[in-house]
Enzyme design. Structure first.
Site, PDB file in Angstrom:
ATOM      1  CB  CYS A   1       0.664  -2.364  13.492  1.00  0.00           C
ATOM      2  SG  CYS A   1       1.150  -2.207  11.770  1.00  0.00           S
TER       3      CYS A   1
ATOM      4  CB  SER B   1       7.062   3.866  16.305  1.00  0.00           C
ATOM      5  OG  SER B   1       6.907   4.311  14.980  1.00  0.00           O
TER       6      SER B   1
ATOM      7  CB  CYS C   1       0.533   1.189   7.516  1.00  0.00           C
ATOM      8  SG  CYS C   1       1.035   0.409   9.040  1.00  0.00           S
TER       9      CYS C   1
ATOM     10  CD  GLU D   1      -2.486  -1.013   2.779  1.00  0.00           C
ATOM     11  OE1 GLU D   1      -3.236  -1.939   3.063  1.00  0.00           O
ATOM     12  OE2 GLU D   1      -2.257  -0.063   3.539  1.00  0.00           O
TER      13      GLU D   1
ATOM     14  CB  CYS E   1       5.974  -5.593   9.424  1.00  0.00           C
ATOM     15  SG  CYS E   1       7.139  -4.841  10.575  1.00  0.00           S
TER      16      CYS E   1
ATOM     17  CB  CYS F   1       2.575   7.343   3.475  1.00  0.00           C
ATOM     18  SG  CYS F   1       2.816   6.027   4.664  1.00  0.00           S
TER      19      CYS F   1
HETATM   20  N1  SAH Z   1       7.604   0.159  10.885  1.00  0.00           N
HETATM   21  C1  SAH Z   1       7.766   1.555  11.028  1.00  0.00           C
HETATM   22  C2  SAH Z   1       7.076   2.361   9.964  1.00  0.00           C
HETATM   23  C3  SAH Z   1       5.724   1.898   9.521  1.00  0.00           C
HETATM   24  S1  SAH Z   1       4.439   2.068  10.721  1.00  0.00           S
HETATM   25  C4  SAH Z   1       7.333   1.998  12.416  1.00  0.00           C
HETATM   26  O1  SAH Z   1       6.738   1.202  13.129  1.00  0.00           O
HETATM   27  O2  SAH Z   1       7.649   3.128  12.779  1.00  0.00           O
HETATM   28  C5  SAH Z   1       4.149   3.827  10.666  1.00  0.00           C
HETATM   29  C6  SAH Z   1       3.571   4.410  11.928  1.00  0.00           C
HETATM   30  O3  SAH Z   1       2.194   4.021  12.092  1.00  0.00           O
HETATM   31  C7  SAH Z   1       4.275   3.963  13.210  1.00  0.00           C
HETATM   32  O4  SAH Z   1       4.474   5.055  14.061  1.00  0.00           O
HETATM   33  C8  SAH Z   1       3.287   2.996  13.783  1.00  0.00           C
HETATM   34  O5  SAH Z   1       3.502   2.802  15.152  1.00  0.00           O
HETATM   35  C9  SAH Z   1       1.982   3.636  13.426  1.00  0.00           C
HETATM   36  N2  SAH Z   1       0.819   2.771  13.479  1.00  0.00           N
HETATM   37  C10 SAH Z   1       0.707   1.492  13.095  1.00  0.00           C
HETATM   38  N3  SAH Z   1      -0.544   1.043  13.280  1.00  0.00           N
HETATM   39  C11 SAH Z   1      -1.249   2.061  13.789  1.00  0.00           C
HETATM   40  C12 SAH Z   1      -2.594   2.215  14.213  1.00  0.00           C
HETATM   41  N4  SAH Z   1      -3.458   1.203  14.133  1.00  0.00           N
HETATM   42  N5  SAH Z   1      -2.977   3.412  14.706  1.00  0.00           N
HETATM   43  C13 SAH Z   1      -2.100   4.436  14.767  1.00  0.00           C
HETATM   44  N6  SAH Z   1      -0.828   4.356  14.400  1.00  0.00           N
HETATM   45  C14 SAH Z   1      -0.386   3.172  13.917  1.00  0.00           C
HETATM   46 FE1  SF4 Z   2       5.877  -3.228  11.670  1.00  0.00          FE
HETATM   47 FE2  SF4 Z   2       5.727  -0.594  12.090  1.00  0.00          FE
HETATM   48 FE3  SF4 Z   2       3.507  -2.123  12.042  1.00  0.00          FE
HETATM   49 FE4  SF4 Z   2       5.204  -2.318  14.079  1.00  0.00          FE
HETATM   50  S1  SF4 Z   2       3.996  -0.530  13.501  1.00  0.00           S
HETATM   51  S2  SF4 Z   2       4.264  -4.045  12.982  1.00  0.00           S
HETATM   52  S3  SF4 Z   2       7.154  -2.055  13.054  1.00  0.00           S
HETATM   53  S4  SF4 Z   2       4.884  -1.755  10.342  1.00  0.00           S
END
Ligand code: SAH
Ligand code: SF4
Length: 343
Positions: A117, A212, A331, A90, A110, A103
């Site tokens: 997530c 994060s 994401c 995506e 992952c 983005c």
């Molecule tokens: N793996 C990396 C980048 C991709 S995730 C990371 O974890 O930083 C991008 C951002 O979205 C991260 O800050 C992650 O913690 C956040 N994120 C993932 N799922 C989410 C959700 N359901 N609600 C809010 N933020 C979320």
């Molecule tokens: Fe992976 Fe980032 Fe999602 Fe965590 S928040 S599972 S590191 S994509």
């Protein structure tokens, strides 16, 4: 087989010379790649014999639009792209007053398993090549007829778990004869792969590092982010301080606000004590509830209280605008849904 879109100009030149072809062909081939072609056939001025030779050594990666959703609130566009091997990823294009931000994804799935997530719940399939990261930008630019000025690596995947390809991508995308998007316009988000934060710092690039964090202590962080059992908060903070030291860049901390989990006043104070004095900014994100998760968004007053408390520690915090909330623009959500619909 190598991805031609992942190659630098020098590497394309090396390949052309090794195939006993005249050097000027390298420039032509490279120009086609930069126009975002999806196949050798599209390379108009390249002789068939060279195309055949090239296809024995490399392929051209693609990101084909499988599904596109446009938010009726704010024109945020979310793409589901299909890769050459049939995998889906995506990307989201957001429009701000200063231009367009994309983005993009860095992996199919992952490994990190963060419990809030959607991507984390899908498990890991493979790393993306640098060319596949570039393709997401090229396809979106062509489809929307826009020029994208900012990139965030916040789609599916953990960029520092695909370190070499992501570094290659950063160099390719900022190359002036390529997409020419400067490092200052790029943000890399990580869940905290500590050794790689040190490696990144030593490169002294002008990108923005986004960490994060999502919790102010180990117990709370480990309950939502398994990576914290490998690299704890103390180690993470040391690495982030090193990063700031080396690059002089302001780091941003992502903090997903989860109702009743990490959003109390005492959590805010703990966070304030943890990061006070650092060159940083805090992004508060009301968590997006994903399927199979009990986490809910914090109430508005919690967000305001966090901002207030953090300001007492001299820390600026803002609430991230939640763009495209009607199109599941966080994401991993679209891909999960798509799979289900097709069953
Ligand atoms: N793996 C990396 C980048 C991709 S995730 C990371 O974890 O930083 C991008 C951002 O979205 C991260 O800050 C992650 O913690 C956040 N994120 C993932 N799922 C989410 C959700 N359901 N609600 C809010 N933020 C979320
Ligand atoms: Fe992976 Fe980032 Fe999602 Fe965590 S928040 S599972 S590191 S994509």
């Amino acid at each position: 087989m190598e991805d031609l879109k992942s190659m630098t100009f020098e590497e394309v030149q090396g390949l052309i010379i090794s195939l006993n072809e005249p050097k000027f062909r390298a420039k032509q081939v490279y120009e086609w790649i930069n126009r975002g072609v999806n196949s050798f056939e599209e390379m108009g001025n390249i002789p068939k014999s060279l195309k055949e030779k090239l296809s024995n050594y490399c392929y051209i990666s693609v990101a084909i639009i499988e599904k596109k959703q446009i938010s009726s609130y704010d024109n945020t566009v979310k793409y589901l792209f299909k890769l050459k091997d049939g995998n889906f990823i995506e990307a989201v294009v957001m429009s701000y007053h200063h231009g367009y931000t994309i983005c993009i994804s860095t992996q199919v799935g992952c490994k990190m398993g963060c419990r809030f997530c959607a991507t984390g719940k899908q498990g890991f399939t493979r790393n993306l090549t640098a060319g596949e990261m570039i393709s997401q930008i090229e396809t979106a630019q062509r489809d929307l007829e826009i020029r994208i000025s900012n990139i965030v690596l916040m789609g599916m995947g953990e960029p520092l778990d695909n370190y070499n390809n992501v570094m290659r991508f950063l160099d390719l995308v900022s190359f002036e004869k390529g997409l020419n998007i400067g490092k200052r316009h790029i943000t890399l988000s990580t869940c905290g792969i500590v050794p790689k934060i040190y490696s990144l710092a030593d490169r002294k690039m002008q990108i923005t590092l986004s960490v994060s964090l999502h919790a102010p202590n180990d117990k709370m962080r480990s309950s939502t982010m398994p990576v914290n059992d490998v690299y704890n908060i103390k180690e993470l903070m040391e690495a982030v301080r090193y990063y700031i030291d080396k690059t002089n860049r302001r780091v941003s901390f992502e903090y997903s606000m989860i109702d009743g989990v990490n959003d109390s006043d005492s959590s805010a104070h703990e966070l304030g004590r943890l990061i006070k004095g650092m060159l940083c900014h805090v992004n508060l994100i009301p968590v997006n509830t994903v399927e199979g998760s009990d986490y809910r968004k914090s109430k508005k007053d919690r967000l305001l209280s966090f901002i207030n408390i953090l300001s007492k520690y001299g820390i600026t915090a803002t609430v991230r605008r939640t763009l495209g909330s009607d199109i599941d623009a966080s994401c991993g959500q679209l891909k999960g849904k798509y799979r289900k619909e097709r069953r």
